[in-house]
Design a protein around this motif. Structure first.
Motif, PDB file in Angstrom:
ATOM      1  N   THR A 553       0.814  -1.226   0.000  1.00 53.85           N
ATOM      2  CA  THR A 553       0.000   0.000   0.000  1.00 53.85           C
ATOM      3  C   THR A 553       0.844   1.271   0.000  1.00 53.85           C
ATOM      4  O   THR A 553       0.324   2.346  -0.280  1.00 53.85           O
ATOM      5  CB  THR A 553      -0.926   0.011   1.225  1.00 53.85           C
ATOM      6  OG1 THR A 553      -0.136  -0.065   2.416  1.00 53.85           O
ATOM      7  CG2 THR A 553      -1.896  -1.165   1.198  1.00 53.85           C
ATOM      8  N   ARG A 554       2.160   1.115   0.297  1.00 56.58           N
ATOM      9  CA  ARG A 554       2.998   2.322   0.352  1.00 56.58           C
ATOM     10  C   ARG A 554       4.467   1.902   0.304  1.00 56.58           C
ATOM     11  O   ARG A 554       4.841   0.887   0.896  1.00 56.58           O
ATOM     12  CB  ARG A 554       2.709   3.094   1.633  1.00 56.58           C
ATOM     13  CG  ARG A 554       3.417   4.428   1.783  1.00 56.58           C
ATOM     14  CD  ARG A 554       2.937   5.086   3.063  1.00 56.58           C
ATOM     15  NE  ARG A 554       3.661   6.297   3.394  1.00 56.58           N
ATOM     16  CZ  ARG A 554       3.515   6.983   4.523  1.00 56.58           C
ATOM     17  NH1 ARG A 554       2.643   6.538   5.424  1.00 56.58           N
ATOM     18  NH2 ARG A 554       4.201   8.068   4.749  1.00 56.58           N
ATOM     19  N   GLU A 556       8.447   3.962   0.148  1.00 58.78           N
ATOM     20  CA  GLU A 556       9.149   5.247   0.106  1.00 58.78           C
ATOM     21  C   GLU A 556      10.502   5.108   0.771  1.00 58.78           C
ATOM     22  O   GLU A 556      10.817   4.089   1.390  1.00 58.78           O
ATOM     23  CB  GLU A 556       8.328   6.319   0.824  1.00 58.78           C
ATOM     24  CG  GLU A 556       8.172   6.067   2.316  1.00 58.78           C
ATOM     25  CD  GLU A 556       7.281   7.083   3.010  1.00 58.78           C
ATOM     26  OE1 GLU A 556       6.482   7.717   2.299  1.00 58.78           O
ATOM     27  OE2 GLU A 556       7.388   7.229   4.239  1.00 58.78           O
ATOM     28  N   TRP A 575       4.918  -0.720   3.313  1.00 53.12           N
ATOM     29  CA  TRP A 575       3.713  -1.045   4.093  1.00 53.12           C
ATOM     30  C   TRP A 575       2.954  -2.146   3.353  1.00 53.12           C
ATOM     31  O   TRP A 575       2.649  -2.013   2.163  1.00 53.12           O
ATOM     32  CB  TRP A 575       2.821   0.173   4.254  1.00 53.12           C
ATOM     33  CG  TRP A 575       3.259   1.108   5.345  1.00 53.12           C
ATOM     34  CD1 TRP A 575       2.786   1.172   6.607  1.00 53.12           C
ATOM     35  CD2 TRP A 575       4.257   2.123   5.229  1.00 53.12           C
ATOM     36  NE1 TRP A 575       3.432   2.161   7.326  1.00 53.12           N
ATOM     37  CE2 TRP A 575       4.351   2.763   6.504  1.00 53.12           C
ATOM     38  CE3 TRP A 575       5.116   2.557   4.200  1.00 53.12           C
ATOM     39  CZ2 TRP A 575       5.230   3.801   6.761  1.00 53.12           C
ATOM     40  CZ3 TRP A 575       5.986   3.592   4.469  1.00 53.12           C
ATOM     41  CH2 TRP A 575       6.044   4.201   5.734  1.00 53.12           C
ATOM     42  N   SER A 622      -2.328  -3.878   8.506  1.00 50.83           N
ATOM     43  CA  SER A 622      -1.123  -3.487   7.775  1.00 50.83           C
ATOM     44  C   SER A 622       0.080  -3.584   8.685  1.00 50.83           C
ATOM     45  O   SER A 622      -0.043  -3.524   9.919  1.00 50.83           O
ATOM     46  CB  SER A 622      -1.248  -2.045   7.252  1.00 50.83           C
ATOM     47  OG  SER A 622      -2.254  -1.945   6.277  1.00 50.83           O
ATOM     48  N   GLU A 624       4.462  -2.318   8.713  1.00 52.68           N
ATOM     49  CA  GLU A 624       5.574  -1.618   8.061  1.00 52.68           C
ATOM     50  C   GLU A 624       6.828  -2.483   8.140  1.00 52.68           C
ATOM     51  O   GLU A 624       7.063  -3.175   9.128  1.00 52.68           O
ATOM     52  CB  GLU A 624       5.822  -0.284   8.773  1.00 52.68           C
ATOM     53  CG  GLU A 624       7.010   0.486   8.235  1.00 52.68           C
ATOM     54  CD  GLU A 624       7.384   1.678   9.119  1.00 52.68           C
ATOM     55  OE1 GLU A 624       8.438   2.272   8.867  1.00 52.68           O
ATOM     56  OE2 GLU A 624       6.623   1.974  10.064  1.00 52.68           O
ATOM     57  N   TYR A 675      10.215   3.247  -6.262  1.00 53.65           N
ATOM     58  CA  TYR A 675      10.378   4.699  -6.164  1.00 53.65           C
ATOM     59  C   TYR A 675      11.766   5.050  -6.698  1.00 53.65           C
ATOM     60  O   TYR A 675      12.659   4.196  -6.771  1.00 53.65           O
ATOM     61  CB  TYR A 675      10.172   5.219  -4.740  1.00 53.65           C
ATOM     62  CG  TYR A 675      11.261   4.878  -3.747  1.00 53.65           C
ATOM     63  CD1 TYR A 675      12.439   5.626  -3.693  1.00 53.65           C
ATOM     64  CD2 TYR A 675      11.103   3.833  -2.846  1.00 53.65           C
ATOM     65  CE1 TYR A 675      13.428   5.331  -2.768  1.00 53.65           C
ATOM     66  CE2 TYR A 675      12.077   3.522  -1.918  1.00 53.65           C
ATOM     67  CZ  TYR A 675      13.251   4.281  -1.880  1.00 53.65           C
ATOM     68  OH  TYR A 675      14.238   3.993  -0.973  1.00 53.65           O
TER      69      TYR A 675
END
Length: 681
Positions: A553-554, A556, A575, A622, A624, A675
């Motif tokens: 979902t993420r 970075e 994540w 979720s 991390e 990214y």
């Protein structure tokens, strides 16, 4: 004048005693008084729940039940709620007595009905002979009218006696309540007005109704008592410690010092320094002593309970009773000249007589309202004992005016006694814990077991218990998964001690049927009478774990956007969301990669890995993650990496499996996120 008053008072009492003595009617309890403990069965005292019209007494099957007085047998048959047999007897008391009904009101009557529920006509069910009572028979006081029935046939739970007293004659009762005139419950009727406490009624008649119907307290905290009036030619008089009431409103003040004719019922207020006895449980008084009785182990402090554990010769136990003042301070209710509450402990060895142990004394000042006080007597089991019984009576000399004198006896505790100490552990139950069944492969699970010491003594050392499993995931061999310890004081004879794995373990990953075995004292720390019965096995099923449904979902860089100099370490973090119905069955691996247009020719190379544990990804949550070795890989300082945009990629399998690193597009079943970072130098 003082001499005249004292003389008249004594004469009045003498005349009343003489008048009552002419009738010589009395009542007795249906069983020995120390067995008659109202509410000892299911806490059903008189008017319990505002509907129970009797007193339920816990008694063993076959206990003989005796008529409380002379009378005529009115009913002797089965009845709903009373079981196979209920007996009803009408008693003529010889004169009117004043009693208190279920609503706290005064009822005067000459005739009463005694009701005996949950009985039978044989001592043992298979006896060939039975009692030969018939309706209309004259019954004598103390004659056996039945025996306590067993729980399968008594119509209402375990073995007990329902003793009811209806404050009416047969004719009055049938007129007031034609469909239930010897009922045991009030339910939706108002029949409680015709019933009284059996213990109180018996005591009142035994005391011939004199000096003991106490009701409320006045402003000074002293009892207001009800005294039946004598014939019209007998006089009552006010003395120093008396105030006499002819009605609720007409009060003769202490200063009046005048004679009064007894009419109807006289209300007598006893003041300081009164003599005589209230007796009969002080009906209506708000004050009472509460009794708790225990047999304690002097070393570990646990309670010995009859039927759960046995005792041994030479063993010392502590007989412990706790007194509590309810409804007032004890010293305000002491009889004249008394300042201590006496407690008697009794013991009976085998079938011998009851023996009084050293009497204990509690200062009344130690029993303010609500306070408790404990008295303890040690007792050592003597040689030759095969059984030993204990009981306690508080307020042994009736030093205290109480609302209920009938609850001053404790229950009787009877123990089997052995000559030698024994210890034997069995596992009475083995269970899974901390998980639902069937168990999902690879999930967290626990286990617990109940250890029972079937011997008669506590071990001197603690023990450890083991938990093992066997099934397809263990090659069908026993594999220990945990153990736990029990202290000596936890291993009380006759009781279950539950032990449980303190930390959950991982369930097998191979589905199938498994056995769970719990074993007490698996290290053999204690010598037992039987070393072969320490384990108990149960089975459980392991089912395949549904695959998780994972997504990213993420993604970075931890240091923000958007440049990282050569020689510096990127800090990618991710994540992950689990949209499945189960946590992963194993650790989730995340592979981290980088590609550069010049240095790698646009292909991806691995720079590190990350790990997410199953506990971190339960369904619909979720978590991390970042590379396990944060800072281990740095952007090279060679010219091929300078002034370039580099792509960082994180990949994992959506089903939780291990990803296969790819230099190009993600492998099938994998999901990736990317990214970019620019190297300025």
């Amino acid at each position: 004048m003082g001499i005249v008053v004292r003389t008249c008072f004594v004469v009045w009492m003498f005349l009343v005693e003489a008048a009552y003595a002419a009738t010589a009617v009395t009542l007795q309890y249906p069983v020995d008084q120390d067995l008659y403990i109202p509410g000892s069965y299911a806490n059903r005292v008189f008017f319990a729940g505002q509907d129970h019209l009797g007193e339920d007494i816990n008694l063993i099957e076959g206990t003989p039940i005796k008529a409380i007085g002379n009378g005529k047998l009115l009913e002797y048959r089965p009845s709903d709620g009373y079981g196979e047999l209920v007996a009803v007897i009408e008693h003529d008391l010889g004169r009117e007595y004043a009693f208190i009904n279920a609503y706290g009101k005064i009822v005067t009557t000459r005739k009463i009905l005694s009701i005996y529920g949950h009985i039978r006509d044989k001592k043992k069910r298979d006896d060939s002979k039975s009692l030969n009572w018939k309706v209309g028979d004259e019954v004598g006081i103390g004659e056996v009218i039945g025996y306590i029935n067993d729980n399968a046939h008594n119509g209402d739970g375990a073995e007990h006696l329902h003793q009811g007293i209806r404050l009416q004659s047969e004719a009055e009762a049938k007129k007031s309540d034609p469909n239930g005139w010897f009922r045991g419950y009030e339910k939706t009727t108002d029949q409680g007005q015709y019933y009284g406490s059996a213990a109180a009624v018996i005591q009142i008649v035994q005391d011939r109704g004199i000096d003991h119907l106490c009701t409320t307290m006045d402003g000074s905290g002293r009892a207001i008592c009800w005294v039946p009036a004598s014939s019209s030619d007998v006089k009552c008089i006010h003395a120093k410690s008396w105030t006499v009431y002819l009605s609720y409103t007409n009060i003769i003040r202490p200063s009046d010092n005048q004679y009064c004719a007894g009419v109807g019922v006289v209300f007598a207020h006893y003041g300081d320094g009164m003599t005589g006895s209230l007796g009969g449980g002080g009906i209506g008084l708000s004050f009472n002593l509460k009794l708790d009785f225990d047999i304690k182990d002097p070393v570990y402090g646990f309670e010995w309970v009859a039927g759960e554990g046995d005792l041994i010769i030479g063993q010392t136990v502590h007989l412990k009773t706790q007194l509590q003042a309810k409804g007032g301070d004890a010293h305000d209710y002491m009889r004249s000249g008394k300042d201590t509450v006496e407690t008697d402990f009794f013991v009976r060895v085998n079938d011998g007589d009851w023996t009084l142990l050293p009497r204990q004394y509690t200062k009344a000042t130690n029993l303010p309202n609500g306070a408790t006080h404990t008295e303890t007597v040690p007792y050592t089991i003597p040689a030759g004992a095969s059984t030993v019984s204990f009981k306690v009576k508080i307020d042994a000399e009736d030093e205290v005016y109480e609302a209920n004198e009938g609850d001053n006896w404790s229950r009787i505790e009877t123990f089997t006694v052995h000559s030698t100490p024994t210890i034997n552990f069995i596992v009475s139950s083995t269970q899974l814990a901390g998980t639902s069944q069937p168990v999902m492969a690879g999930s967290a699970m626990g286990a617990k077991l109940a250890i029972r010491n079937t011997g008669n003594t506590v071990p001197s050392v603690g023990i450890r218990s083991s938990y093992s499993i066997k099934g397809p995931g263990t090659n069908n061999l026993w594999m220990q998964i945990a153990d736990d310890g029990s202290d000596p004081g936890d291993l009380i004879p006759g009781r279950d001690q539950w032990e449980e794995i303190k930390s959950l373990v991982t369930a097998p990953t191979v589905p199938g049927t498994y056995e769970l075995r719990g074993c007490a004292d698996y290290q053999n720390a204690v010598l037992e009478s039987n070393e072969d019965d320490n384990c108990l096995t149960t089975t459980f099923t392991v089912i395949p774990r549904p695959a998780p449904i994972l997504s990213i979902t993420r993604f970075e860089d931890k240091v923000g956007c958007c440049t990282t100099n050569t020689g510096a370490a990127p800090k990618p973090r991710i994540w992950v969301y689990n949209d499945g119905n189960a946590a992963p069955g194993a650790n989730i691996t995340v592979v981290y990669q980088v590609s550069s247009p010049v240095a790698t020719g646009g292909l991806y190379q691995v720079i590190g890995y990350g790990t997410i544990e199953p506990r971190e990804l339960p369904p619909k949550t979720s978590d991390e993650d970042q590379m396990d070795c944060d800072g281990c890989w740095r952007i090279p300082t060679t010219s091929a990496w300078k002034k370039q945009w580099h792509n960082f990629r994180a990949c994992l399998r959506t089903d939780g499996g291990t990803p296969v690193p790819s230099t190009g597009a993600p492998s099938p079943g994998e999901v990736c996120a990317v990214y970019g970072r620019y190297s300025k130098k």
